[in-house]
Design an enzyme around this catalytic site. Structure first.
Site, PDB file in Angstrom:
ATOM      1  N   GLY A  30      28.964 102.843  46.385  1.00 39.52           N
ATOM      2  CA  GLY A  30      29.533 104.164  46.103  1.00 39.52           C
ATOM      3  C   GLY A  30      30.956 104.109  45.600  1.00 39.52           C
TER       4      GLY A  30
ATOM      5  N   CYS B 190      40.348  96.616  46.638  1.00 41.21           N
ATOM      6  CA  CYS B 190      41.403  97.269  45.852  1.00 41.21           C
ATOM      7  C   CYS B 190      42.663  97.303  46.696  1.00 41.21           C
ATOM      8  CB  CYS B 190      40.975  98.683  45.446  1.00 41.21           C
ATOM      9  SG  CYS B 190      42.122  99.447  44.253  1.00 41.21           S
TER      10      CYS B 190
END
Length: 592
Positions: free
Chosen positions: A376, A509
């Site tokens: 997702g 990230c």
């Protein structure tokens, strides 16, 4: 990319984008960004409209004043005055004369652009919303044109990025702790401070419009308070405020945190991250400045499915790091048919690089079964799936949240039928989820062992503070500590369904040492996998210069060897200030 039941540790990955290397200090006047989200054109247009509006008010007041003066001449002889010369029963003799500066002439409602900024800031502050998700909806709801949308975007994101700095300024102008100030009032003060300190909005316009916003959406009493505070802010120049704030810092770290508008713990973590990934801690100034720049929108065409030609016709320029990418600065992406169809997507170039690096890395043996464990909302999954479909591979995209699984399905819809499937389940139980699935791609056995696996784990998101500036004020060191066990467990689950010799990409990230190199060390300690030359895998998929050398060579080489005894085993860390990307981390493993 959520792969667990509790949901992702960071926010959605929408509006992925890159940026430029150079930066400005976090309170300095900000410039127009290439995505049209700056203030230059928008402000000029906004200021012209504001000045025009003020002129109209002035003309009406002048006419009214002249009429009233005429009324005074007609009633002058009949008025009665006391011994001090004060006129009695004034209301009975004539109407009151208002000047252009009188309260009745002041702005009493918000202009649409500032109202959008206020609404988005309030949603972020009170509902834990993400600006990149709320902003487009608010812009459409208020039907802002391109210039006003740019102004609203710069005002919102500029204020969010520099919120800590502006709070330090506001503290000098109020007589109470900020915690005692109503959130709506504090939001208006922050928006006003950004206009006064960092935008080319004339002081009178910033004051008048912000106070008008307060009158319209908060009330007359709070508007008077906001007016008084912002007038105090306007008494000093941006340079004077900077000197004052810097003088109050107790050490260099706090000074940097205040002036660059990052929490102290984030500044400390970034300095450590630079060192642990092979960079000089002295680069911290450049890194923080890059975090405070508005990112440019990056586009990607899904290989074999999409084309950037439409975007190029609208002014997009080809990306400088990876093929099939473009830099877009022409406003609303929804106006592009290719984006609406899903064959062209907004995606940070760092995300593009790590997805391609996994897809293109050399692999011996079968190469037909791919897995995205934490898929997702579907950006990397779409790129992976498109790359795999060109080679006859099939992708299983897993997502823990049913809502986000729908987003993944929407992202993958442009791919050929039969080339992918979306399953929903805790990433740590992926073997069970896949075994029980009734909609695996045709020909894939019920208990597959995958050839290539992406593990884009839930993380702090500290690598994307340019695009999600509110995250810097929400995250705490505790958040990272809570995520670490999950990150390792997700990798272990991925390894359990990977065939011998298969490839596993661990991606975050975030450059934080605990989420990157420390996790890599824990993975290697188990002995089930070996670390490959991850830096070479990233360099291989980057563009080449005229000499045939990867553009990610030399100073831009993202490689780092965590073990001096094995220089061929590297990780890869991208940086906003070096590569113009999010701070993506990539470590490629082969299962033994």
């Amino acid at each position: 990319m959520s792969g667990f039941n509790a949901g992702r540790g960071s926010n959605n990955r929408g509006n992925n984008s890159g940026g430029s290397r150079s930066g400005q200090r976090g309170g300095n006047r900000s410039g127009m960004n290439r995505a049209g989200q700056g203030r230059t054109g928008a402000n000029r247009g906004q200021e012209r409209r504001t000045e025009s509006g003020h002129d109209s008010v002035s003309r009406r007041n002048t006419q009214s004043s002249q009429s009233n003066r005429g009324g005074r001449r007609r009633t002058e002889d009949t008025s009665r005055r006391n011994a001090k010369g004060h006129e009695r029963n004034r209301k009975k003799s004539h109407e009151r004369d208002f000047s252009a500066a009188a309260p009745s002439a002041r702005v009493r409602e918000a202009d649409a652009a500032r109202l959008v900024a206020f609404e988005v800031m309030q949603a972020v502050a009170t509902e834990d919303s993400y600006a990149n998700l709320v902003m487009p909806k608010s812009i459409r709801a208020h039907r802002l044109d391109h210039r006003d949308a740019g102004f609203a975007t710069e005002l919102t994101y500029g204020t969010l990025r520099n919120q800590g700095y502006y709070d330090s300024i506001i503290k000098h102008c109020v007589d109470r702790p900020l915690e005692k100030i109503d959130q709506k009032i504090l939001t208006a003060l922050r928006l006003g401070a950004h206009q006064l300190v960092a935008m080319r909005v004339p002081s009178h316009a910033a004051l008048n419009q912000t106070v008008g916003l307060a009158r319209g959406v908060i009330g007359a009493g709070p508007a008077s308070f906001i007016n008084a505070v912002l007038r105090r802010v306007s008494e000093r120049s941006a340079e004077e405020w900077r000197e004052l704030i810097e003088s109050e810092a107790t050490d260099d770290l706090q000074k940097m945190a205040l002036t660059k508008s990052h929490p102290v713990w984030v500044v400390r973590a970034f300095r450590q991250a630079l060192a642990v990934h092979g960079h000089s801690p002295q680069e911290i100034d450049e890194l923080l400045d890059a975090d405070n720049l508005a990112p440019i929108v990056n586009l990607v065409e899904l290989p074999g499915l999409g084309s950037l030609d439409e975007a190029r016709d609208k002014g997009a320029t080809d990306g400088e790091l990876v093929a099939g990418s473009a830099l877009y600065s022409s406003g609303d992406l929804g106006r592009l048919e290719s984006v609406r169809e899903g064959t062209v997507r907004a995606q940070d170039v760092g995300s593009q690089l790590v997805a391609r690096a996994l897809a293109e890395a050399p692999l011996e043996g079968s190469d037909k079964k791919w897995l995205d464990l934490c898929a997702g909302p579907g950006g990397k999954a779409a790129l992976l799936g498109a790359l795999g479909a060109q080679r006859g591979a099939q992708l299983v995209a897993n997502e823990a949240s049913a809502h986000r699984a729908k987003l993944v399905s929407a992202s993958l819809r442009p791919l050929p039928q039969g080339s992918y499937t979306v399953v929903t389940g805790d990433g740590r139980a992926i073997e069970k989820t896949v075994a029980q699935s009734k909609n695996l791609p045709a020909g894939m056995e019920a208990n597959p062992r995958f050839d290539r696996v992406m593990v884009d784990v839930p993380c702090s998101g500290l690598g994307a503070l340019r695009r999600r500036p509110e995250a810097r004020w929400r995250k705490t060191p505790r958040d990272i500590a809570d995520l670490l066990p999950l990150q390792k467990e997700l990798f272990d689950a991925a390894a359990s369904v990977t065939r011998s010799g298969g490839l596993i990409a661990y991606v975050t990230c975030s450059p934080h040492m605990a989420e990157t190199q420390n996790i890599v060390n824990d993975i290697l300690r188990d002995g089930a996998v070996e670390l490959l030359d991850s830096g070479a895998a990233v360099r291989q998929v980057a563009l080449s210069d005229e000499s045939g050398t990867s553009v990610l060579s030399g100073e831009k080489d993202p490689s780092f060897a965590p073990n001096d005894k094995h220089p061929e085993q590297t990780t890869a860390q991208l940086w906003p200030h070096v590569h113009g990307t999010d701070a993506m981390f990539f470590a490629l493993f082969r299962k033994k």
